[in-house]
Design a protein around this motif. Structure first.
Motif, PDB file in Angstrom:
ATOM      1  N   LEU A   1      35.367  51.443  32.305  1.00  0.00           N
ATOM      2  CA  LEU A   1      36.516  50.748  32.620  1.00  0.00           C
ATOM      3  C   LEU A   1      37.407  51.598  34.029  1.00  0.00           C
TER       4      LEU A   1
ATOM      5  N   LEU B   1      41.871  46.068  29.179  1.00  0.00           N
ATOM      6  CA  LEU B   1      40.827  45.549  27.962  1.00  0.00           C
ATOM      7  C   LEU B   1      41.380  44.267  27.561  1.00  0.00           C
TER       8      LEU B   1
ATOM      9  N   ASN C   1      34.957  46.093  38.887  1.00  0.00           N
ATOM     10  CA  ASN C   1      34.869  47.101  37.642  1.00  0.00           C
ATOM     11  C   ASN C   1      33.544  46.884  36.436  1.00  0.00           C
TER      12      ASN C   1
ATOM     13  N   GLY D   1      33.273  48.241  33.907  1.00  0.00           N
ATOM     14  CA  GLY D   1      33.300  48.178  32.487  1.00  0.00           C
ATOM     15  C   GLY D   1      33.493  46.609  31.843  1.00  0.00           C
ATOM     16  N   ASN D   2      34.352  45.801  32.624  1.00  0.00           N
ATOM     17  CA  ASN D   2      34.575  44.494  32.378  1.00  0.00           C
ATOM     18  C   ASN D   2      34.155  43.329  33.033  1.00  0.00           C
TER      19      ASN D   2
ATOM     20  N   ASN E   1      37.710  36.953  37.051  1.00  0.00           N
ATOM     21  CA  ASN E   1      36.251  36.478  37.760  1.00  0.00           C
ATOM     22  C   ASN E   1      36.292  36.650  39.270  1.00  0.00           C
TER      23      ASN E   1
ATOM     24  N   THR F   1      42.319  42.455  36.751  1.00  0.00           N
ATOM     25  CA  THR F   1      41.170  41.949  36.904  1.00  0.00           C
ATOM     26  C   THR F   1      40.910  40.532  36.534  1.00  0.00           C
TER      27      THR F   1
END
Length: 402
Positions: A294, A276, A315, A317-318, A340, A338
Motif C-alpha cells: 500500500l 484500506l 498503487n 497494494g489496492n 478506479n 485512490t
C-alpha cells in the motif's frame, strides 16, 4: 439623495468587506532561484486581463414635469458576476487571493479578492429626479476577467533550482465596487464607462425614448434583449454541463514504468500509504513488512514537457490511482485518496524535481492546480491539497525507488 441625472454613487458589498487596493506582492519572479523546500509550492502569474463595464440591474424610467422629485424604482437583474479563480469558486486558498491581488495591483483597481457575487434578485433604487426626461436607472460594476499561470520550483537546464512557469493555467473573474446611477439619452458620458453601458441599454433612438409618455417604466428593447441573451446563455451552459455530465468516464489502460517507489518525507520514516477502507484517504504511514504494497507507487502514462513530469500514480497494494475526490475538488485542503483508474485530470499529477542526484520532489494535481502536502508530521496524517502549497517545506517529498 439630491443629485442630478449625471450623478452616481458607489456602494460596498453586503456579501463581503469593501474591496481594497492590494498590497504589493512578494512573489518570486520567473528565473529566480528557489530551494528544495519550494518544490511543493507555487505562485500565480497573471497572463491576461480584460475590464468590461457591466450592468447588474437596470430599468428604463420616464419622468414628466409633474413627477420629478424622489422616487423609488424597482430595477431588474441584467447580469450576475461571481468571483472565481480556476475551479475554486469559493476563493478558499492563498493562491486565489494572491492572484486577484496581483490583478488589482496591475490594473490599479479595487477588486474583490474574496468570494462574493452581485445580487441575483431585483432591487429598488431611490433617486431624486430633478428634471423630466427618459432615464435609465442602473447598478453596475467593472467586470475583470483574464487568465493566469503559475510559477513552480523545478530543476533548471542551467543548473540548480529555478522558478519556472508551470504547465497549469486557468481563468479568473472578479469585479470592482458597485455603482448606482441614473443617466439620460442626452447626457454626455465617458466612453467605455459603466454609465455609458447603461445609456446604451436605453435604446435612445427608439420611439419610446422620444415620444410623450406617462410617468413610469418604459420598455427598453435593448434591455429586454440583453436579459433574454443572458437567460439563453445560461440555459445553453446548463445544457452543455448536463451533456458533459452524462458522458461516462472512459477507463484507460495504464502504461506503467517498471519501477515502484515510495513517496516519503525526506529524512523521516513516514510515507504515502493508500487507504484500506472506502471513503478514506492517503495517509502518512511507516513502511513495514505488513504494508502489503500500500506504500508502493508506480508512475503510469508518463509524459514530460519542459522538464516537468506528468503521470498517474498507481498503487501496487489496492490497484487504484491517486485522485482528489470530485465532490470536494474545489475545496482547500481536500484530501487525496485512490479510485478506479481512468482518463481523468483529477488523477494526473505534475512532478517537480530537485537537482539531479536528489530524490526530492513536489507534486501538483493537474485539474485543481493545487500542491500536495500535510498539516503536520504524524502517523495517520492525511495528504491534502493546498492552493499555494506548504510554505514550511511540508510539501516536499522524496521519490524513493524500492
Amino acid at each position: 439623495m439630491a443629485v442630478t441625472a449625471m450623478a452616481v454613487t458607489t456602494m460596498g458589498f453586503a456579501a463581503s468587506p469593501a474591496a481594497a487596493a492590494p498590497a504589493a506582492t512578494t512573489a518570486p519572479r520567473l528565473g529566480d532561484t528557489c530551494t528544495a523546500a519550494d518544490l511543493g509550492t507555487r505562485h500565480p502569474v497573471i497572463k491576461s486581463t480584460e475590464v468590461t463595464p457591466t450592468i447588474t440591474h437596470f430599468k428604463g424610467w420616464y419622468v414628466t414635469d409633474g413627477s420629478t422629485g424622489s422616487q423609488t424604482v424597482d430595477t431588474s437583474v441584467q447580469d450576475t458576476i461571481s468571483v472565481s479563480v480556476g475551479v475554486n469558486g469559493n476563493i478558499q486558498g492563498n493562491f486565489q487571493v494572491e492572484a486577484l491581488g496581483m490583478v488589482g495591483g496591475m490594473l490599479g483597481l479595487n477588486v474583490q479578492v474574496n468570494y462574493t457575487h452581485t445580487s441575483t434578485t431585483n432591487k429598488s433604487i431611490s433617486w431624486d429626479f430633478r428634471k423630466p426626461g427618459y432615464y435609465g436607472l442602473y447598478e453596475g460594476t467593472k467586470k475583470v476577467t483574464g487568465t493566469y499561470g503559475s510559477l513552480n520550483c523545478n530543476r533548471s537546464d542551467a543548473g540548480g533550482l529555478k522558478w519556472v512557469e508551470g504547465p497549469d493555467t486557468g481563468s479568473y473573474t472578479t469585479y470592482t465596487t458597485l455603482e448606482e446611477g441614473a443617466v439620460r439619452c442626452e447626457d454626455k458620458v465617458p466612453a467605455n464607462s459603466i454609465m455609458a453601458k447603461a445609456q446604451g441599454l436605453l435604446d435612445c433612438g427608439s420611439p419610446a425614448a422620444t415620444a410623450q409618455h406617462p410617468a413610469g417604466p418604459v420598455p427598453s428593447a435593448k434591455a429586454d434583449q440583453a436579459k433574454h441573451d443572458t437567460a439563453a446563455a445560461d440555459e445553453a451552459g446548463q445544457s452543455t454541463k448536463a451533456t458533459q455530465a452524462a458522458k461516462p468516464a472512459a477507463l484507460a489502460a495504464l502504461n506503467c514504468q517498471p519501477g515502484a517507489y515510495r513517496i516519503d518525507v525526506p529524512g523521516r520514516v513516514l510515507n504515502w500509504s493508500a487507504p484500506l477502507l472506502a471513503n478514506d484517504g492517503i495517509r502518512l504511514r511507516e513502511s513495514t513488512f505488513f504494508s502489503a504494497h500500500l506504500d508502493n507507487w508506480r508512475l503510469c502514462n508518463v509524459t514530460e514537457n519542459n522538464g516537468v513530469i506528468e503521470a498517474s500514480l498507481w498503487n501496487w497494494g489496492n490497484g487504484g490511482c491517486a485522485t482528489i475526490p470530485a465532490n470536494i475538488a474545489n475545496q482547500e485542503q481536500a484530501y487525496l485518496t485512490t479510485a478506479n483508474c481512468g482518463e481523468d485530470d483529477l488523477q494526473r499529477f505534475y512532478i517537480y524535481r530537485d537537482v539531479p542526484g536528489s530524490s526530492k520532489i513536489g507534486l501538483q494535481n493537474k485539474y485543481t492546480g493545487s500542491m500536495l502536502g500535510y498539516d503536520r508530521y504524524a502517523d495517520g496524517e492525511l495528504i491534502r491539497q493546498y492552493s499555494s502549497g506548504r510554505q514550511d517545506g511540508t510539501g516536499t517529498f522524496a521519490l524513493t525507488q524500492v
